[in-house]
Write a protein that holds these residues in place. Structure first.
Motif, PDB file in Angstrom:
ATOM      1  N   PHE A   1     -23.541 -82.207  51.243  1.00 55.75           N
ATOM      2  CA  PHE A   1     -24.224 -81.491  52.317  1.00 55.75           C
ATOM      3  C   PHE A   1     -24.898 -82.469  53.276  1.00 55.75           C
ATOM      4  CE2 PHE A   1     -28.399 -79.102  53.221  1.00 55.75           C
ATOM      5  CZ  PHE A   1     -27.946 -78.656  54.453  1.00 55.75           C
ATOM      6  N   GLY A   2     -25.625 -83.446  52.713  1.00 53.89           N
ATOM      7  CA  GLY A   2     -26.314 -84.414  53.558  1.00 53.89           C
ATOM      8  C   GLY A   2     -25.359 -85.257  54.386  1.00 53.89           C
TER       9      GLY A   2
ATOM     10  N   THR B   1     -21.145 -78.275  57.972  1.00 51.09           N
ATOM     11  CA  THR B   1     -22.511 -78.444  57.484  1.00 51.09           C
ATOM     12  C   THR B   1     -23.142 -77.104  57.128  1.00 51.09           C
ATOM     13  OG1 THR B   1     -22.759 -80.391  58.912  1.00 51.09           O
ATOM     14  CG2 THR B   1     -24.768 -79.417  58.033  1.00 51.09           C
TER      15      THR B   1
ATOM     16  N   PHE C   1     -24.203 -83.213  57.206  1.00 53.11           N
ATOM     17  CA  PHE C   1     -25.300 -83.111  58.172  1.00 53.11           C
ATOM     18  C   PHE C   1     -25.358 -84.355  59.058  1.00 53.11           C
ATOM     19  CE2 PHE C   1     -29.789 -83.852  59.272  1.00 53.11           C
ATOM     20  CZ  PHE C   1     -30.085 -82.666  59.927  1.00 53.11           C
TER      21      PHE C   1
ATOM     22  N   ALA D   1     -24.403 -75.745  53.485  1.00 54.39           N
ATOM     23  CA  ALA D   1     -25.776 -75.277  53.241  1.00 54.39           C
ATOM     24  C   ALA D   1     -25.768 -73.908  52.574  1.00 54.39           C
ATOM     25  CB  ALA D   1     -26.552 -75.227  54.556  1.00 54.39           C
TER      26      ALA D   1
ATOM     27  N   LEU E   1     -30.946 -81.373  51.159  1.00 51.10           N
ATOM     28  CA  LEU E   1     -30.760 -82.260  52.310  1.00 51.10           C
ATOM     29  C   LEU E   1     -31.620 -83.503  52.154  1.00 51.10           C
ATOM     30  CD1 LEU E   1     -29.420 -82.745  54.996  1.00 51.10           C
ATOM     31  CD2 LEU E   1     -31.182 -81.338  56.097  1.00 51.10           C
TER      32      LEU E   1
ATOM     33  N   TYR F   1     -36.019 -86.468  58.301  1.00 45.31           N
ATOM     34  CA  TYR F   1     -36.275 -86.275  56.879  1.00 45.31           C
ATOM     35  C   TYR F   1     -37.731 -85.909  56.614  1.00 45.31           C
ATOM     36  CZ  TYR F   1     -37.170 -87.225  52.020  1.00 45.31           C
ATOM     37  OH  TYR F   1     -37.585 -87.110  50.727  1.00 45.31           O
TER      38      TYR F   1
END
Length: 382
Positions: free
Chosen positions: A185-186, A296, A189, A300, A21, A55
């Protein structure tokens, strides 16, 4: 499998999901900030800073779990760390140097948000993004070496020839699969965060971020459907690993088979199917936070199962091709490496029941602390 392996797998799993991520967010945030600066959009600037706050928390979690993973390796497998540290000094050095510079970039980017000149702040953002890609570059060289020891030389002591290591047949697909998996994935998200914001308060900025991140996720998913089979085919160079994953499906090579991991591969395929289903629904439907969250979450767990598949499909060896290449290694290194690269050769203290219980308690406390940290930094304030 011995219990020590499960301890390592647990902390490594959390670490690797957070790291993936982080790779995506360290790319997306500077791009959002740059667009906000060029368009003088303060609202978009605020969104970018909010994502950067997320983050920072994720990076902290990745760092803590990465430290726990390292401590477990040092405690359970001191002989392996001693040998592997010498052999893979160059790729480990790339990764460690990148981690240090990446942390510096995080500090500069955060404190320079409203105080640095734009060119200086952008430069720290570029550094943030570049180091996010060089960290896994070093570690994936190590993982590729553990698949098959391309570049292994023994001249008095074992070492890696850097250029031959880069030509490792599993390195390129493994690294690219990691990067595009992280971006996918990011992006999912970010689309889920944007869908949540849109459900509460629709804005042009959130809608644009949602649609853009969803398009990137679609492209990333398509690329992953190519890179995944490429990496699987590259494992032909690692027959034991290939057999452990695919022989139950009728695809096997001559050679060693130690553990059946086909069930984990099947779980990964199901998760990929769920991810694709959710993305297709999102592409041809309205903004939907629940579907975005499903996409999402499945992404993951796809990353998690993929990493576990990569780790455990060579059990009980650290080096998957060890049974095949052992006869090519001269003594005394054949005996030394054979012992150090055997996963069930743990430190005698690591088998003490009391210490195992203390380790389990420590992990439980660590997980509780991380849960509270997430609540305080990301949920309570929101």
């Amino acid at each position: 499998m011995i219990p020590q392996v499960y301890f390592i797998a647990l902390v490594f799993g959390i670490h690797i999901v957070a790291v993936n991520l982080g790779i995506a967010l360290s790319t997306i945030i500077p791009l959002l900030k740059r667009k906000a600066d060029l368009t003088r959009n303060e609202r978009l600037d605020g969104i970018a800073k909010g994502i950067f706050r997320i983050y920072a928390a994720i990076y902290a979690i990745a760092g803590v779990m990465g430290t726990a993973f390292t401590v477990f390796l040092l405690s359970f497998y001191p002989e392996f760390i001693g040998i592997a540290g010498n052999i893979t000094l160059l790729p480990f050095g790339i990764a460690i140097l990148s981690i240090l510079v990446h942390f510096l970039a995080i500090v500069l980017y955060y404190y320079g948000w409203d105080s640095f000149p734009r060119w200086a702040h952008l430069s720290s953002g570029i550094l943030l993004a570049i180091t996010a890609y060089t960290i896994p570059l070093g570690f994936r060289l190590v993982f590729a070496f553990l698949n098959t020891p391309a570049g292994l030389k023994i001249d008095g002591k074992p070492y890696i020839d850097a250029f031959e290591a880069l030509a490792n047949p599993t390195f390129a697909p493994l690294y690219l699969k990691s990067i595009f998996g992280a971006i996918t994935f990011g992006s999912l998200f970010i689309s889920a965060l944007s869908a949540y914001r849109i459900a509460r308060e629709r804005s042009e900025e959130s809608s644009q971020i949602y649609s853009t991140s969803l398009r990137i996720a679609v492209i990333g998913t398509f690329i992953m459907l190519i890179l995944g089979p490429w990496y699987s085919m590259s494992l032909i160079s690692t027959p034991m690993k290939f057999n452990n994953i695919f022989r139950s499906f009728g695809w096997g090579l001559g050679g060693v088979e130690t553990v059946d991991m086909s069930w984990l591969f099947l779980i990964k395929i199901i998760l990929i199917a769920v991810q694709i289903y959710a993305i297709l629904r999102l592409m041809f439907g309205n903004v939907n936070f629940k579907l975005s969250a499903l996409a999402t979450t499945s992404a993951a767990f796809t990353i998690l199962t993929g990493e576990y598949l990569n780790m455990f499909s060579q059990y009980p060896y650290f080096l998957a091709n060890l049974p095949i290449v052992a006869d090519k290694i001269p003594e005394p290194w054949r005996t030394v490496l054979g012992r150090a690269l055997y996963l069930e050769n743990v430190s005698p203290l690591a088998n003490d029941p009391t210490l195992l219980s203390i380790t389990a308690l420590g992990i439980a406390i660590l997980l509780a602390a991380i849960g509270y940290f997430i609540y305080e930094t990301l949920i309570k304030g929101e």
